[in-house]
Design a protein around this motif. Structure first.
Motif, mmCIF file in Angstrom:
data_model
loop_
_atom_site.group_PDB
_atom_site.id
_atom_site.type_symbol
_atom_site.label_atom_id
_atom_site.label_comp_id
_atom_site.label_asym_id
_atom_site.label_seq_id
_atom_site.Cartn_x
_atom_site.Cartn_y
_atom_site.Cartn_z
ATOM 1 N N GLU A 353 -0.308 -3.509 13.006
ATOM 2 C CA GLU A 353 0.784 -3.238 13.938
ATOM 3 C C GLU A 353 1.457 -1.896 13.614
ATOM 4 O OE1 GLU A 353 2.913 -6.329 15.532
ATOM 5 O OE2 GLU A 353 4.701 -5.146 15.930
ATOM 6 N N ALA A 354 1.484 -1.563 12.326
ATOM 7 C CA ALA A 354 2.093 -0.292 11.901
ATOM 8 C C ALA A 354 1.166 0.892 12.145
ATOM 9 C CB ALA A 354 2.457 -0.366 10.419
ATOM 10 N N GLY A 355 -0.098 0.612 12.548
ATOM 11 C CA GLY A 355 -1.029 1.704 12.826
ATOM 12 C C GLY A 355 -1.815 2.180 11.618
ATOM 13 N N VAL A 356 -1.756 1.424 10.517
ATOM 14 C CA VAL A 356 -2.512 1.826 9.318
ATOM 15 C C VAL A 356 -4.017 1.763 9.607
ATOM 16 C CG1 VAL A 356 -3.004 1.202 6.915
ATOM 17 C CG2 VAL A 356 -0.655 1.077 7.787
ATOM 18 N N LEU A 357 -4.429 0.752 10.369
ATOM 19 C CA LEU A 357 -5.795 0.685 10.887
ATOM 20 C C LEU A 357 -5.758 -0.078 12.206
ATOM 21 C CD1 LEU A 357 -7.924 -1.762 8.620
ATOM 22 C CD2 LEU A 357 -5.457 -1.734 8.703
ATOM 23 N N GLU A 358 -6.879 -0.032 12.945
ATOM 24 C CA GLU A 358 -6.903 -0.625 14.285
ATOM 25 C C GLU A 358 -7.090 -2.135 14.199
ATOM 26 O OE1 GLU A 358 -6.929 1.042 17.435
ATOM 27 O OE2 GLU A 358 -6.235 2.718 16.182
ATOM 28 N N PHE A 359 -6.467 -2.870 15.131
ATOM 29 C CA PHE A 359 -6.796 -4.284 15.260
ATOM 30 C C PHE A 359 -8.301 -4.412 15.527
ATOM 31 C CE2 PHE A 359 -2.230 -4.869 16.061
ATOM 32 C CZ PHE A 359 -2.003 -6.021 15.333
ATOM 33 N N GLY A 360 -8.922 -5.390 14.899
ATOM 34 C CA GLY A 360 -10.354 -5.618 15.102
ATOM 35 C C GLY A 360 -11.238 -4.904 14.097
ATOM 36 N N ASP A 361 -10.644 -4.068 13.244
ATOM 37 C CA ASP A 361 -11.458 -3.248 12.331
ATOM 38 C C ASP A 361 -11.780 -4.024 11.035
ATOM 39 O OD1 ASP A 361 -12.715 -1.294 10.904
ATOM 40 O OD2 ASP A 361 -11.012 0.100 10.867
ATOM 41 N N GLY A 362 -12.757 -4.926 11.141
ATOM 42 C CA GLY A 362 -13.134 -5.737 9.982
ATOM 43 C C GLY A 362 -13.711 -4.906 8.852
ATOM 44 N N ALA A 363 -14.536 -3.918 9.210
ATOM 45 C CA ALA A 363 -15.106 -3.054 8.168
ATOM 46 C C ALA A 363 -13.991 -2.278 7.466
ATOM 47 C CB ALA A 363 -16.113 -2.089 8.792
ATOM 48 N N GLY A 364 -12.963 -1.894 8.225
ATOM 49 C CA GLY A 364 -11.838 -1.160 7.642
ATOM 50 C C GLY A 364 -11.080 -2.017 6.634
ATOM 51 N N ILE A 365 -10.922 -3.301 6.935
ATOM 52 C CA ILE A 365 -10.248 -4.197 5.982
ATOM 53 C C ILE A 365 -11.056 -4.257 4.682
ATOM 54 C CG2 ILE A 365 -9.700 -6.632 5.513
ATOM 55 C CD1 ILE A 365 -8.833 -6.895 8.430
ATOM 56 N N CYS A 366 -12.376 -4.434 4.810
ATOM 57 C CA CYS A 366 -13.221 -4.520 3.596
ATOM 58 C C CYS A 366 -13.136 -3.228 2.794
ATOM 59 C CB CYS A 366 -14.664 -4.833 3.979
ATOM 60 S SG CYS A 366 -14.858 -6.493 4.692
ATOM 61 N N GLN A 367 -13.120 -2.114 3.494
ATOM 62 C CA GLN A 367 -13.023 -0.809 2.820
ATOM 63 C C GLN A 367 -11.715 -0.683 2.039
ATOM 64 O OE1 GLN A 367 -14.871 2.067 2.868
ATOM 65 N NE2 GLN A 367 -13.383 3.727 2.656
ATOM 66 N N ILE A 368 -10.604 -1.098 2.666
ATOM 67 C CA ILE A 368 -9.303 -1.005 1.976
ATOM 68 C C ILE A 368 -9.267 -1.972 0.783
ATOM 69 C CG2 ILE A 368 -6.830 -1.500 2.245
ATOM 70 C CD1 ILE A 368 -6.986 -0.190 5.008
ATOM 71 N N LEU A 369 -9.859 -3.149 0.963
ATOM 72 C CA LEU A 369 -9.899 -4.094 -0.165
ATOM 73 C C LEU A 369 -10.612 -3.464 -1.364
ATOM 74 C CD1 LEU A 369 -10.714 -7.474 1.669
ATOM 75 C CD2 LEU A 369 -8.616 -6.926 0.428
ATOM 76 N N ARG A 370 -11.753 -2.832 -1.081
ATOM 77 C CA ARG A 370 -12.552 -2.241 -2.171
ATOM 78 C C ARG A 370 -11.899 -0.988 -2.756
ATOM 79 N NH1 ARG A 370 -16.801 -2.648 1.148
ATOM 80 N NH2 ARG A 370 -18.087 -4.440 0.694
ATOM 81 N N GLU A 371 -11.575 -0.080 -1.875
ATOM 82 C CA GLU A 371 -11.214 1.275 -2.318
ATOM 83 C C GLU A 371 -9.718 1.475 -2.576
ATOM 84 O OE1 GLU A 371 -13.512 3.403 -3.052
ATOM 85 O OE2 GLU A 371 -15.077 2.030 -2.362
ATOM 86 N N GLU A 372 -8.891 0.667 -1.980
ATOM 87 C CA GLU A 372 -7.440 0.873 -2.161
ATOM 88 C C GLU A 372 -6.851 -0.239 -3.041
ATOM 89 O OE1 GLU A 372 -5.932 3.524 -0.775
ATOM 90 O OE2 GLU A 372 -7.416 4.196 0.677
#
Ligand code: SF4
Length: 566
Positions: A353-372
């Motif tokens: 909602e804050a615009g950190v990543l797009e709704f629906g971006d499952g790959a983006g969530i996995c990337q943030i989990l790993r890398e951030e």
């Protein structure tokens, strides 16, 4: 941990009749200053098997962890399956009480045996994910050892960090909620290993125990909800809650998710079967419901287990990810990092909602989990701090939390009983504290219209009292479905407790136990500074109608506060 010593104490008389949550909450209430910093030396981490853990009683292997929560600031208990509850009970351990903080900045591993606890400096598994910790300890100590561990999130003291428990297949089970992994991390304990034993738990009246257990297990197996859980796992709920209009979607802006079929229990079941996984599986020996499963990836290799509805909902509907493989990958990463799936994934919904990543971006969530999050970057620590933390950081007003803890997979506007539970629970928003979905949606223990305001306080109160008692037995909460609907189930459970200890409890004693636990927990919270003003849902629930029913949260404060009239 302050002087790296341990001692064994006899159980005080007033605690002898307690186990699981009843014991952890009573110890925390008696021994922890309610105003202490949750990550400071005055907090204590209490780990206790249930009253029936270690016996042959069906579904009795839950382990309770308790402390003052760094996420909510309240008292906290989170319980999990895995092998350690049964092993601790067989060793004769009623509870581990971990206090203090080491003087030096070093990590430690604890080992529990019949002789007591040893504390040794640990270096090899520090910084490692939970799966690797378990593998290393299996090699070092043997596969039969129990393991209670924290991942990198707990080491970094993130408020969404959980405590993980090894299960019989060396997979990860989680005492998920409230950031208790950060408390363990604050005490610089990477893991607690539990020595296997041939000892058995004493049973005062073995024949009566066996007969009661047989009746109890039959009631569980015969129950239709147990059977559905065995077939589709808890994820059977995606389609059911979507149909009810209470499936929080796109950071709680709608009650139905267009992609519900793709993430449903039925799809999950078929995917598991097609890839040679296991649709029916248990988190500890002796479970007869088997709601867990082994989910394989596209190459038919193990990806995750204990793939729960609430985790799938949080990344699926709430973050609009309609790809089950992305959700399973995130579930694996969250287990490995040692993070509560609900807290972290609801935090991602707020971040979207804050615009950190797009709704629906499952790959983006996995990337943030790993890398951030895995690397402890500033963004990773913000999200690992939970949903409220993300909301504060990015100035979001639609933040679904109560007492700072993320609201799980049931919208309180469309299912009002669960809203009472979120508001009044002594531990922040938590569906398992008083699962009104049973009666509001599933028709278990009667039927109460989820959209009506009437009777929801009484429903939540009765379930919260019963749950506090069940959480003390070591029983998995899913015994409640049979207990509510099958007249043979609850008496058999009480008979087992009586046969185990040679006592004569009745149903009223169980209710009194549940009430006393709730009152003890609430007294701790009041002493910590909480008031009835904290028993409220976020204001957006009162102002934003949710489709398809177009309803708001409309239960007034006085009615909410009447919850405590007992
Ligand atoms: S029903 Fe599920 S959560 Fe309960 S003991 Fe069995 S596998 Fe574990």
């Amino acid at each position: 941990m302050s002087d790296l010593t341990s001692r064994t104490e006899e159980v005080p008389a007033e605690w002898q009749g307690l186990g699981g949550r009843g014991l952890t909450s009573n110890v925390v209430a008696a021994e922890v200053d309610p105003t202490c910093h949750p990550l400071g030396k005055h907090n204590k981490l209490v780990i206790a098997p249930g009253l029936l853990s270690g016996t042959p009683a069906a579904n009795s292997g839950r382990l309770s962890c308790g402390a003052k929560s760094p996420l909510t600031g309240t008292i906290k208990e989170a319980n999990s399956g895995g092998s350690s509850a049964q092993m601790l009970a067989k060793l004769g351990v009623k509870a581990l009480i971990i206090e203090g903080k080491p003087q030096e900045d070093k990590w430690y591993g604890l080992q529990v045996s019949a002789e007591g606890v040893t504390i040794k400096e640990e270096t090899e598994v520090v910084g490692k994910g939970n799966y690797e910790v378990v593998q290393v300890l299996n090699s070092r100590l043997g596969e039969k050892f129990g393991v209670i561990t924290i991942g990198p999130a707990g080491e970094m003291k993130m408020s969404a960090a959980n405590i993980s428990i090894k299960d019989p297949g060396s997979r990860i089970r989680s005492s998920g909620r409230g950031g208790l992994g950060a408390v363990m991390g604050s005490k610089k304990i990477k893991f607690i290993a539990v020595e296997p034993t041939d000892k058995k738990v004493d049973i005062a009246k073995p024949e009566e125990f066996t007969a009661a257990n047989r009746a109890f297990a039959k009631a569980l197996v015969d129950n239709p909800i147990s059977q559905a859980l065995g077939q589709y796992g808890t994820n059977v709920l995606v389609n059911i809650i979507n149909e009810s209009g209470g499936l929080p979607t796109r950071n709680f802006t709608a009650g139905q998710f267009a992609g519900h079929e793709e993430i449903s229990g039925e799809t999950m079941h078929d995917t598991i079967v097609a890839r040679g996984g296991k649709p029916k599986h248990n988190c500890h020996a002796g479970c007869v419901i088997n709601c867990s499963q082994l989910y394989n990836d596209k190459d038919n290799k193990y990806l995750t287990s204990g793939f729960e509805y609430e985790s799938i909902w949080a990344m699926g509907a709430d973050c609009c990810v309609d790809n089950l493989d992305h959700i399973a990958e995130a579930d694996h990463l969250l287990d490995d990092l040692g993070l509560d799936t609900i807290e972290t994934l609801v935090a991602f919904g707020v971040a979207m909602e804050a615009g950190v990543l797009e709704f629906g971006d499952g790959a983006g969530i996995c990337q943030i989990l790993r890398e951030e999050i895995g690397k402890g970057t500033p963004l990773g620590r913000i999200i690992g701090g939970g949903a409220a933390n993300v909301g504060r950081t990015f100035g979001v007003t639609r933040v679904p939390v109560v007492k700072n803890q993320a609201i799980p997979a049931y919208d309180p506007r469309a299912i009002k009983g669960i809203g009472i539970t979120y508001a009044t629970s002594t531990q922040g928003a938590d569906h398992t504290m008083g699962y009104t979905i049973a009666t509001n949606i599933l028709g278990v223990g009667g039927k109460l219209d989820p959209l009506s305001k009437e009777g929801q306080v009484e429903l939540s109160r009765n379930l919260q009292i019963a749950t506090a008692a069940i959480d003390s037995t070591g029983m998995c909460l899913f015994v409640a479905f049979a207990a509510l609907d099958d007249a043979t189930c609850l008496p058999a459970l009480i008979d087992m407790i009586n046969a185990r200890f040679g006592i004569g409890l009745g149903a009223d004693d169980v209710t009194n136990l549940g009430m006393s636990i709730l009152k003890t927990e609430r007294a701790f919270n009041i002493a910590a500074g909480f008031t009835s003003q904290d028993d409220r849902l976020p204001e957006f629930f009162k102002e934003e109608p949710i489709a398809p029913h177009n309803v708001v949260w409309d239960i007034d404060d006085k009615t909410i506060d009447s919850f405590w009239d007992f």
